[in-house]
Scaffold this motif. Structure first.
Motif, PDB file in Angstrom:
ATOM      1  N   SER A 155     -53.391  34.191  39.020  1.00 47.04           N
ATOM      2  CA  SER A 155     -53.808  33.891  37.651  1.00 47.04           C
ATOM      3  C   SER A 155     -53.228  32.579  37.147  1.00 47.04           C
ATOM      4  CB  SER A 155     -53.391  35.033  36.720  1.00 47.04           C
ATOM      5  OG  SER A 155     -54.052  36.230  37.079  1.00 47.04           O
ATOM      6  N   ASN A 156     -52.240  32.049  37.868  1.00 48.76           N
ATOM      7  CA  ASN A 156     -51.654  30.763  37.469  1.00 48.76           C
ATOM      8  C   ASN A 156     -52.562  29.581  37.818  1.00 48.76           C
ATOM      9  OD1 ASN A 156     -49.204  31.934  36.536  1.00 48.76           O
ATOM     10  ND2 ASN A 156     -48.490  32.098  38.656  1.00 48.76           N
ATOM     11  N   PHE A 157     -53.597  29.836  38.623  1.00 44.15           N
ATOM     12  CA  PHE A 157     -54.466  28.760  39.084  1.00 44.15           C
ATOM     13  C   PHE A 157     -55.759  28.753  38.262  1.00 44.15           C
ATOM     14  CE2 PHE A 157     -51.809  29.935  42.637  1.00 44.15           C
ATOM     15  CZ  PHE A 157     -51.398  28.713  43.151  1.00 44.15           C
ATOM     16  N   ALA A 158     -56.249  27.560  37.954  1.00 43.76           N
ATOM     17  CA  ALA A 158     -57.553  27.438  37.290  1.00 43.76           C
ATOM     18  C   ALA A 158     -58.686  27.541  38.295  1.00 43.76           C
ATOM     19  CB  ALA A 158     -57.642  26.110  36.546  1.00 43.76           C
ATOM     20  N   CYS A 159     -58.441  27.068  39.526  1.00 42.80           N
ATOM     21  CA  CYS A 159     -59.453  27.082  40.586  1.00 42.80           C
ATOM     22  C   CYS A 159     -58.841  27.605  41.868  1.00 42.80           C
ATOM     23  CB  CYS A 159     -60.016  25.679  40.833  1.00 42.80           C
ATOM     24  SG  CYS A 159     -60.865  24.954  39.409  1.00 42.80           S
ATOM     25  N   LEU A 160     -59.690  28.164  42.724  1.00 42.40           N
ATOM     26  CA  LEU A 160     -59.276  28.625  44.051  1.00 42.40           C
ATOM     27  C   LEU A 160     -60.139  27.944  45.098  1.00 42.40           C
ATOM     28  CD1 LEU A 160     -58.825  32.466  43.442  1.00 42.40           C
ATOM     29  CD2 LEU A 160     -57.040  30.713  43.545  1.00 42.40           C
ATOM     30  N   THR A 161     -59.548  27.668  46.246  1.00 40.24           N
ATOM     31  CA  THR A 161     -60.253  26.984  47.329  1.00 40.24           C
ATOM     32  C   THR A 161     -60.604  27.980  48.428  1.00 40.24           C
ATOM     33  OG1 THR A 161     -59.031  24.945  46.877  1.00 40.24           O
ATOM     34  CG2 THR A 161     -60.166  25.109  49.000  1.00 40.24           C
ATOM     35  N   PRO A 162     -61.883  28.336  48.581  1.00 42.29           N
ATOM     36  CA  PRO A 162     -62.265  29.252  49.663  1.00 42.29           C
ATOM     37  C   PRO A 162     -61.853  28.693  51.019  1.00 42.29           C
ATOM     38  CG  PRO A 162     -64.053  29.025  48.092  1.00 42.29           C
ATOM     39  CD  PRO A 162     -63.022  27.986  47.723  1.00 42.29           C
ATOM     40  N   GLY A 163     -61.347  29.579  51.860  1.00 38.80           N
ATOM     41  CA  GLY A 163     -60.866  29.168  53.177  1.00 38.80           C
ATOM     42  C   GLY A 163     -59.380  28.905  53.203  1.00 38.80           C
ATOM     43  N   ALA A 164     -58.744  28.793  52.027  1.00 35.59           N
ATOM     44  CA  ALA A 164     -57.306  28.524  51.976  1.00 35.59           C
ATOM     45  C   ALA A 164     -56.524  29.783  52.326  1.00 35.59           C
ATOM     46  CB  ALA A 164     -56.911  28.035  50.593  1.00 35.59           C
ATOM     47  N   ILE A 165     -55.412  29.595  53.032  1.00 35.64           N
ATOM     48  CA  ILE A 165     -54.506  30.691  53.372  1.00 35.64           C
ATOM     49  C   ILE A 165     -53.123  30.325  52.856  1.00 35.64           C
ATOM     50  CG2 ILE A 165     -53.445  32.034  55.220  1.00 35.64           C
ATOM     51  CD1 ILE A 165     -55.952  31.588  56.867  1.00 35.64           C
ATOM     52  N   ILE A 166     -52.565  31.177  52.019  1.00 34.87           N
ATOM     53  CA  ILE A 166     -51.270  30.925  51.388  1.00 34.87           C
ATOM     54  C   ILE A 166     -50.226  31.806  52.058  1.00 34.87           C
ATOM     55  CG2 ILE A 166     -49.985  30.954  49.218  1.00 34.87           C
ATOM     56  CD1 ILE A 166     -52.759  30.893  47.795  1.00 34.87           C
ATOM     57  N   SER A 167     -49.219  31.179  52.651  1.00 35.64           N
ATOM     58  CA  SER A 167     -48.093  31.921  53.219  1.00 35.64           C
ATOM     59  C   SER A 167     -47.016  32.047  52.157  1.00 35.64           C
ATOM     60  CB  SER A 167     -47.543  31.208  54.455  1.00 35.64           C
ATOM     61  OG  SER A 167     -46.352  31.842  54.910  1.00 35.64           O
ATOM     62  N   THR A 168     -46.585  33.246  51.854  1.00 34.67           N
ATOM     63  CA  THR A 168     -45.610  33.434  50.783  1.00 34.67           C
ATOM     64  C   THR A 168     -44.243  32.893  51.151  1.00 34.67           C
ATOM     65  OG1 THR A 168     -45.125  35.673  51.587  1.00 34.67           O
ATOM     66  CG2 THR A 168     -46.806  35.451  49.876  1.00 34.67           C
ATOM     67  N   ASP A 169     -43.985  32.652  52.433  1.00 35.47           N
ATOM     68  CA  ASP A 169     -42.707  32.068  52.835  1.00 35.47           C
ATOM     69  C   ASP A 169     -42.602  30.611  52.413  1.00 35.47           C
ATOM     70  OD1 ASP A 169     -41.929  34.445  53.985  1.00 35.47           O
ATOM     71  OD2 ASP A 169     -42.690  33.922  55.972  1.00 35.47           O
ATOM     72  N   GLU A 170     -43.732  30.004  52.073  1.00 34.32           N
ATOM     73  CA  GLU A 170     -43.749  28.577  51.752  1.00 34.32           C
ATOM     74  C   GLU A 170     -43.873  28.308  50.254  1.00 34.32           C
ATOM     75  OE1 GLU A 170     -47.011  27.082  53.976  1.00 34.32           O
ATOM     76  OE2 GLU A 170     -46.132  27.543  55.933  1.00 34.32           O
ATOM     77  N   ILE A 171     -43.838  29.344  49.431  1.00 37.02           N
ATOM     78  CA  ILE A 171     -43.984  29.140  47.993  1.00 37.02           C
ATOM     79  C   ILE A 171     -42.736  29.609  47.273  1.00 37.02           C
ATOM     80  CG2 ILE A 171     -46.490  29.322  48.036  1.00 37.02           C
ATOM     81  CD1 ILE A 171     -46.250  32.156  47.057  1.00 37.02           C
ATOM     82  N   ASP A 172     -42.447  28.982  46.160  1.00 40.67           N
ATOM     83  CA  ASP A 172     -41.289  29.332  45.345  1.00 40.67           C
ATOM     84  C   ASP A 172     -41.757  30.267  44.238  1.00 40.67           C
ATOM     85  OD1 ASP A 172     -38.844  29.470  44.199  1.00 40.67           O
ATOM     86  OD2 ASP A 172     -38.945  27.497  43.219  1.00 40.67           O
ATOM     87  N   GLU A 173     -41.760  31.545  44.540  1.00 41.82           N
ATOM     88  CA  GLU A 173     -42.252  32.530  43.590  1.00 41.82           C
ATOM     89  C   GLU A 173     -41.247  33.661  43.438  1.00 41.82           C
ATOM     90  OE1 GLU A 173     -44.535  33.498  41.317  1.00 41.82           O
ATOM     91  OE2 GLU A 173     -45.088  31.399  41.353  1.00 41.82           O
ATOM     92  N   SER A 174     -41.654  34.666  42.716  1.00 45.90           N
ATOM     93  CA  SER A 174     -40.774  35.804  42.489  1.00 45.90           C
ATOM     94  C   SER A 174     -40.452  36.507  43.805  1.00 45.90           C
ATOM     95  CB  SER A 174     -41.453  36.794  41.537  1.00 45.90           C
ATOM     96  OG  SER A 174     -42.577  37.379  42.171  1.00 45.90           O
ATOM     97  N   LEU A 175     -39.271  37.105  43.849  1.00 47.23           N
ATOM     98  CA  LEU A 175     -38.855  37.828  45.046  1.00 47.23           C
ATOM     99  C   LEU A 175     -39.789  38.993  45.313  1.00 47.23           C
ATOM    100  CD1 LEU A 175     -34.959  37.874  44.662  1.00 47.23           C
ATOM    101  CD2 LEU A 175     -36.346  36.513  46.243  1.00 47.23           C
ATOM    102  N   ASP A 176     -40.394  39.555  44.258  1.00 49.33           N
ATOM    103  CA  ASP A 176     -41.309  40.688  44.428  1.00 49.33           C
ATOM    104  C   ASP A 176     -42.466  40.305  45.338  1.00 49.33           C
ATOM    105  OD1 ASP A 176     -41.866  43.313  43.999  1.00 49.33           O
ATOM    106  OD2 ASP A 176     -43.022  42.990  42.176  1.00 49.33           O
ATOM    107  N   LEU A 177     -43.043  39.121  45.123  1.00 49.72           N
ATOM    108  CA  LEU A 177     -44.157  38.661  45.954  1.00 49.72           C
ATOM    109  C   LEU A 177     -43.696  38.401  47.390  1.00 49.72           C
ATOM    110  CD1 LEU A 177     -47.168  37.772  45.922  1.00 49.72           C
ATOM    111  CD2 LEU A 177     -46.352  35.459  45.500  1.00 49.72           C
TER     112      LEU A 177
END
Length: 422
Positions: free
Chosen positions: A31-53
């Protein structure tokens, strides 16, 4: 009306929270994003987010079946699919040949979704919408089964046949499709299995027992299908063996009971129609040599040929991207998507020069009819045999030149193999 955008979420194996909780934390992140890119793969190890995620999610895939460009969050409805990957690999189901006493490998069985097939769907590149069409057919066929559509009124065998030369990705697509269905239909089928039967081995070894062992094999398949909450995808590889066996038997070149073995497997495949949780996938390397009785049973029959220049470029570009990500190839350069090159009308610049050389290699490979399997081997050969230094990682420009050299060597080696002996 918003259209669905599929979001596939791999839940970490050690996570014990519910799928609904995983959906909530992923939705909160997206929900933090205005747009999404189809085909994109997000690895949670590479993002600075909540520990829950990071504690519960391994990766998030923005699927690309229905969209080819960036989409606004307000224009789509996110359809989440949360799953864990099985890491046990294949189990070989064996049977005993009563004549010889030998243990024969009847089928390889995978629990799906499997870690072994993770990412396989995304790695496959075709010019046509082959992946999308087979997925939509299978989803629609299972919808018909769920709604109780009478098969005597609306014919549906739930059989897909892919045929074409070796190395074009037919078996890989069947495995990837089974994996994709296990993810997409996870709410309908909490469990899924892929049963891979090698028809060539089946008919070369089991003629002495005629159709008996074939019947026993499919008895085991039906035991699996008796669980209505389990999806079973049955893959029959090298199905042209059916045609060969039938022709040889009719010509008197094989034992008479061989035709009974062929008829037995066709009969067993017919019986799978009764199970609303079964899908049959088949491949053939010899177009035109497939048994007519089997072809008539297939709902979808698609030819899978060698990659065109466009597909070859995307395959090689994907290989280069993987090697750059792993540090095998260095430098800040990257190969542009083919759409970007077409948008610039293939104009040469300092930024596009490397991509244009890769496009040259793709066109040369396509003109020679190189298979997708051969293309995916070229990066290894290029790095091992054609880079300036065996110890120093090349930059992308050097590596693309090495790919050219590896391709020329591959084509020369293939020509020598095809040349008549002197």
């Amino acid at each position: 009306m918003n259209f669905p955008l599929h979001i596939e979420v791999v839940q970490k194996r050690q996570s014990r929270v519910s799928k609904d909780h995983v959906k909530e934390i992923v939705h909160s992140y997206l929900s933090n994003f205005a747009c999404l890119t189809p085909g994109a793969i997000i690895s949670t190890d590479e993002i600075d987010e909540s520990l829950d995620l990071r504690d519960h999610v391994q990766s998030i895939a923005i699927c690309d079946v229905d969209y080819e460009t960036e989409v606004q969050m307000t224009n789509v409805e996110l359809d989440y699919h949360v799953y864990k990957l099985d890491n046990f690999g294949a189990e070989t189901d064996t049977m005993t040949d009563a004549t010889s006493g030998d243990e024969l490998a009847a089928a390889d069985v995978w629990a799906l979704p499997s870690e072994e097939f993770h990412g396989l769907w995304e790695s496959l590149v075709y010019d046509s919408k082959l992946k999308e069409d087979t997925l939509r057919f299978a989803e629609t066929a299972f919808e018909f089964a769920d709604r109780g559509v009478d098969q005597t009124v609306v014919g549906c065998n739930r059989v897909i046949l892919l045929h074409g030369p070796p190395g074009t990705g037919k078996t890989s697509l069947c495995r990837a499709l089974a994996q994709k269905l296990a993810v997409r239909l996870g709410d309908r089928f909490p469990r899924a299995r892929l049963l891979e039967i090698n028809a060539h081995g089946l008919f070369s070894k089991w003629f002495s027992e005629s159709g008996k062992l074939v019947a026993r094999l499919f008895d085991r398949v039906r035991d699996i299908l008796d669980d209505p909450r389990l999806l079973a995808c049955v893959l029959v590889d090298e199905v042209e063996s059916l045609a060969h066996a039938r022709r040889s038997a009719l010509a008197g070149l094989e034992p008479s009971d061989s035709i009974r073995a062929v008829n037995a497997i066709l009969t067993q495949l017919d019986r799978l129609r009764r199970y609303p949780n079964a899908l049959v996938l088949a491949t053939s390397n010899v177009t035109g040599a497939i048994d007519a009785a089997f072809v008539d049973r297939a709902d979808v029959k698609r030819f899978v040929g060698p990659p065109s220049a466009r597909a070859a470029y995307e395959i090689l570009r994907g290989c280069c991207g993987e090697l750059v990500a792993r540090g095998v190839v260095t430098g800040g350069e990257r190969a542009f998507p083919l759409r970007a090159l077409e948008g610039s009308r293939f104009a040469e610049s300092a930024a596009s020069r490397c991509s244009l050389r890769l496009w040259d290699a793709a066109r040369e490979a396509a003109a020679a009819g190189a298979s997708a399997r051969a293309l995916r081997r070229l990066p290894l050969l290029a790095r091992a045999l054609h880079c300036p230094s065996p110890r120093k990682a090349p930059d992308l420009t050097q590596f693309v030149e090495a790919l050219h050299a590896a391709l020329r060597q591959h084509l020369a080696d293939a020509a020598h193999l095809d040349a008549p002996a002197h």
